[in-house]
Design an enzyme around this catalytic site. Sequence first.
Site, PDB file in Angstrom:
ATOM      1  N   GLU A 190      -0.153  -9.053  -1.319  1.00 23.72           N
ATOM      2  CA  GLU A 190      -0.804  -8.532  -0.107  1.00 23.72           C
ATOM      3  C   GLU A 190      -2.009  -7.660  -0.495  1.00 23.72           C
ATOM      4  O   GLU A 190      -2.159  -6.513  -0.062  1.00 23.72           O
ATOM      5  CB  GLU A 190       0.149  -7.741   0.790  1.00 23.72           C
ATOM      6  CG  GLU A 190      -0.346  -7.623   2.240  1.00 23.72           C
ATOM      7  CD  GLU A 190       0.585  -6.806   3.129  1.00 23.72           C
ATOM      8  OE1 GLU A 190       0.929  -5.669   2.765  1.00 23.72           O
ATOM      9  OE2 GLU A 190       0.966  -7.304   4.197  1.00 23.72           O
ATOM     10  N   HIS A 204       5.898   4.468  13.693  1.00 28.58           N
ATOM     11  CA  HIS A 204       6.248   5.295  12.529  1.00 28.58           C
ATOM     12  C   HIS A 204       5.045   5.798  11.745  1.00 28.58           C
ATOM     13  O   HIS A 204       5.183   6.514  10.770  1.00 28.58           O
ATOM     14  CB  HIS A 204       7.143   4.504  11.576  1.00 28.58           C
ATOM     15  CG  HIS A 204       6.398   3.449  10.808  1.00 28.58           C
ATOM     16  ND1 HIS A 204       5.872   3.670   9.566  1.00 28.58           N
ATOM     17  CD2 HIS A 204       6.042   2.191  11.129  1.00 28.58           C
ATOM     18  CE1 HIS A 204       5.248   2.587   9.146  1.00 28.58           C
ATOM     19  NE2 HIS A 204       5.333   1.667  10.087  1.00 28.58           N
ATOM     20  N   HIS A 224      12.549   4.591  14.147  1.00 29.16           N
ATOM     21  CA  HIS A 224      12.391   4.958  12.742  1.00 29.16           C
ATOM     22  C   HIS A 224      13.074   6.302  12.521  1.00 29.16           C
ATOM     23  O   HIS A 224      12.961   7.198  13.365  1.00 29.16           O
ATOM     24  CB  HIS A 224      10.889   5.066  12.434  1.00 29.16           C
ATOM     25  CG  HIS A 224      10.577   4.995  10.981  1.00 29.16           C
ATOM     26  ND1 HIS A 224      10.565   6.101  10.178  1.00 29.16           N
ATOM     27  CD2 HIS A 224      10.284   3.943  10.177  1.00 29.16           C
ATOM     28  CE1 HIS A 224      10.268   5.730   8.940  1.00 29.16           C
ATOM     29  NE2 HIS A 224      10.092   4.419   8.911  1.00 29.16           N
ATOM     30  N   GLU A 234      -2.166   5.049   3.154  1.00 32.63           N
ATOM     31  CA  GLU A 234      -2.060   3.675   2.645  1.00 32.63           C
ATOM     32  C   GLU A 234      -3.404   3.070   2.236  1.00 32.63           C
ATOM     33  O   GLU A 234      -3.489   2.303   1.271  1.00 32.63           O
ATOM     34  CB  GLU A 234      -1.397   2.769   3.702  1.00 32.63           C
ATOM     35  CG  GLU A 234       0.085   3.058   3.930  1.00 32.63           C
ATOM     36  CD  GLU A 234       0.329   4.122   4.989  1.00 32.63           C
ATOM     37  OE1 GLU A 234      -0.659   4.804   5.418  1.00 32.63           O
ATOM     38  OE2 GLU A 234       1.476   4.294   5.410  1.00 32.63           O
ATOM     39  N   ASP A 279       0.799  -1.227   0.000  1.00 34.06           N
ATOM     40  CA  ASP A 279       0.000   0.000   0.000  1.00 34.06           C
ATOM     41  C   ASP A 279       0.831   1.277   0.000  1.00 34.06           C
ATOM     42  O   ASP A 279       0.390   2.322   0.468  1.00 34.06           O
ATOM     43  CB  ASP A 279      -0.902  -0.014   1.239  1.00 34.06           C
ATOM     44  CG  ASP A 279      -0.112  -0.295   2.517  1.00 34.06           C
ATOM     45  OD1 ASP A 279       1.102  -0.052   2.523  1.00 34.06           O
ATOM     46  OD2 ASP A 279      -0.723  -0.774   3.502  1.00 34.06           O
ATOM     47  N   ARG A 319       2.285   7.707   9.965  1.00 33.47           N
ATOM     48  CA  ARG A 319       2.072   9.122   9.705  1.00 33.47           C
ATOM     49  C   ARG A 319       0.900   9.691  10.500  1.00 33.47           C
ATOM     50  O   ARG A 319       0.964  10.809  10.997  1.00 33.47           O
ATOM     51  CB  ARG A 319       1.725   9.310   8.229  1.00 33.47           C
ATOM     52  CG  ARG A 319       2.738  10.032   7.417  1.00 33.47           C
ATOM     53  CD  ARG A 319       2.316   9.937   5.949  1.00 33.47           C
ATOM     54  NE  ARG A 319       3.463   9.648   5.105  1.00 33.47           N
ATOM     55  CZ  ARG A 319       4.245  10.577   4.578  1.00 33.47           C
ATOM     56  NH1 ARG A 319       4.007  11.843   4.781  1.00 33.47           N
ATOM     57  NH2 ARG A 319       5.262  10.253   3.828  1.00 33.47           N
TER      58      ARG A 319
HETATM   59  N1  UDP Z   1      11.752  -4.026  10.948  1.00 36.08           N
HETATM   60  C1  UDP Z   1      13.138  -4.129  10.846  1.00 36.08           C
HETATM   61  N2  UDP Z   1      13.910  -3.367  11.694  1.00 36.08           N
HETATM   62  C2  UDP Z   1      13.381  -2.523  12.617  1.00 36.08           C
HETATM   63  C3  UDP Z   1      11.963  -2.418  12.717  1.00 36.08           C
HETATM   64  C4  UDP Z   1      11.176  -3.187  11.857  1.00 36.08           C
HETATM   65  O1  UDP Z   1      13.660  -4.886  10.027  1.00 36.08           O
HETATM   66  O2  UDP Z   1      14.146  -1.869  13.341  1.00 36.08           O
HETATM   67  C5  UDP Z   1      10.916  -4.827  10.028  1.00 36.08           C
HETATM   68  C6  UDP Z   1       9.870  -5.672  10.685  1.00 36.08           C
HETATM   69  O3  UDP Z   1      10.370  -6.955  10.937  1.00 36.08           O
HETATM   70  C7  UDP Z   1       8.728  -5.693   9.668  1.00 36.08           C
HETATM   71  C8  UDP Z   1       8.939  -4.440   8.866  1.00 36.08           C
HETATM   72  O4  UDP Z   1      10.211  -3.934   9.218  1.00 36.08           O
HETATM   73  O5  UDP Z   1       8.805  -6.796   8.797  1.00 36.08           O
HETATM   74  C9  UDP Z   1       7.878  -3.436   9.209  1.00 36.08           C
HETATM   75  O6  UDP Z   1       8.167  -2.243   8.636  1.00 36.08           O
HETATM   76  P1  UDP Z   1       7.463  -0.888   9.061  1.00 36.08           P
HETATM   77  O7  UDP Z   1       6.988  -1.010  10.460  1.00 36.08           O
HETATM   78  O8  UDP Z   1       8.422   0.192   8.707  1.00 36.08           O
HETATM   79  O9  UDP Z   1       6.268  -0.775   8.019  1.00 36.08           O
HETATM   80  P2  UDP Z   1       4.795  -1.360   7.980  1.00 36.08           P
HETATM   81  O10 UDP Z   1       4.872  -2.827   8.144  1.00 36.08           O
HETATM   82  O11 UDP Z   1       4.010  -0.685   9.047  1.00 36.08           O
HETATM   83  O12 UDP Z   1       4.315  -0.989   6.615  1.00 36.08           O
END
Ligand code: UDP
Length: 376
Positions: free
Chosen positions: A120, A215, A247, A134, A98, A217
Site C-alpha cells: 500500500e 477513529h 473504536h 500517518e 502508514d 486522531r
Molecule cells: N473493521 C472491522 N471492525 C469494525 C470496524 C472496522 O473489522 O468494527 C475493519 C474494516 O473492515 C477495515 C478496517 O477495519 O478493513 C479499517 O480499520 P480502521 O478504520 O481502524 O483503520 P484505517 O483503515 O482508517 O487505517
Amino acid sequence: MATQRVLVIFGTRPEAIKLFPVVRALQATADIAVRTCVTAQHRGLLDQVLGIAQLRPDIDLDLMEPGQSLDRLTARLLTGLGEVLDAERPDLVMVQGDTATAMAGALAAYYRRIPVAHVEAGLRSGDIYHPWPEEVNRRIVAPIARDHFAPTETAAAALRRENIDPATIHVTGNTVIDALHWTRERIKDEPGLAAGLGPLAERFTGKQIVLVTTHRRENFGGGMAAIARSIRRIADRDDVAVLFPMHPNPAVAAVMDEVLNDHPHVARIEPLDYPHFIAALDLSDLVLTDSGGVQEEAPALGKPVLVMRETTERPEGVEAGTARLVGTDEERIVSEIFTLLDDKAAYAAMARAHNPFGDGHASARIAGVVANAGRS
Ligand code: UDP
C-alpha cells in the site's frame, strides 16, 4: 536456489486485514520462508483479525500501553523491532501502510541494511496534518523501500513524483479487496461466522441503516463532537437506524456517551470482528466513516460512503462516484445524509459497485514480485 526469508511486521487491525492475504500468498510460494512479527500496537483489535485469519504470529512484542505518547510508542517500536531484526536476520522486511509500526519497522531494517517491501505504497493526501501522523509515517517509508506495492495507478504516480525509481513500483491493487473476497467466501461456507448480527438486523427491519465508524486522531476534540451531534440528528428520524461499532479509544467513547447517551435508534456496539463488519456493510444502506479501509471496502460493495475528512489519499472512490468527502461540519454531514436517505436518484447514482481499489489478486502479484527478486 537459497530460500528467501521474509519477515512481515504489523501492529494494528487494518494492517492485519491487509497483510493476512499477503502472508498466505507468500506461504504458498516456493523458495520463500515467511515469518510474522506483531507489535500489537492495538492489542484487542489486532487479535480479532489474527483469529479469523488463522494467523499465529511467530513473534509478538505486545507493545501496547494505555495512553502512550507517539514518542514513547515510536521509541519502543524502534528498539523492539531492532532487536527482532538482529535475532532474525531476514532477507526482506515487509511493512504495510502508514502506522508507527510500518515506519519504525522500515527504519530499523534500513539501519541494518535489510531491504524493505512496502505494501500500500504511494498514498498521499499532500497535507502532513491530515491524516496525522500517518501522512509522514508513509512518506518516511518511501525512500527506504526497495519494492513499492502501489494499490492503484494514482498511488504509483505519486511515488514517481517523489523520484522513486519506476522499476521498483508495482501496481498490484489493494490487498484489502483480497481480504474482503476471502472473508465473504468464508462466510458463505460458514454463515455462523457472521451470525451475531442477526438480532440487530431483526431489530432494524424496515429502517434505512447507516453504518458509522470513526477513529481518526485529527478528528478528536471539536470534530468528534460535531460528528456525535450529526449522528444524533440522523438517528432522530424514525425511519433510520444507526449501527455504530465503536473504536475503543476513550477519546471517541467519552463524547459519544455524552451526546448520544442511550438513543433508541443508535446501536453502539463493540468493534466487530472482520466477518461481522463485512456483514454489517452488506446490511447497511450507507456508510459514514473517517476510516481508510472502509473507504475502500464500501465502494467494492456498492455502498455509498460519506467520508468525514477534508482530504483523502484515496481519491479513486470519489472519482468513481461511490465516495464523497463531507468533512466534520455538522450541517454538511446531516444534509448529505438526508439527501441520500430521501432522494432515490441521488442514492442510486452513488450506489454502484465499483472496485477502483483492486480485483482481489493483489497478494498473488506481490508474492510474485518478491519471488522474482529472490531469484535475481
Ligand atoms: N473493521 C472491522 N471492525 C469494525 C470496524 C472496522 O473489522 O468494527 C475493519 C474494516 O473492515 C477495515 C478496517 O477495519 O478493513 C479499517 O480499520 P480502521 O478504520 O481502524 O483503520 P484505517 O483503515 O482508517 O487505517
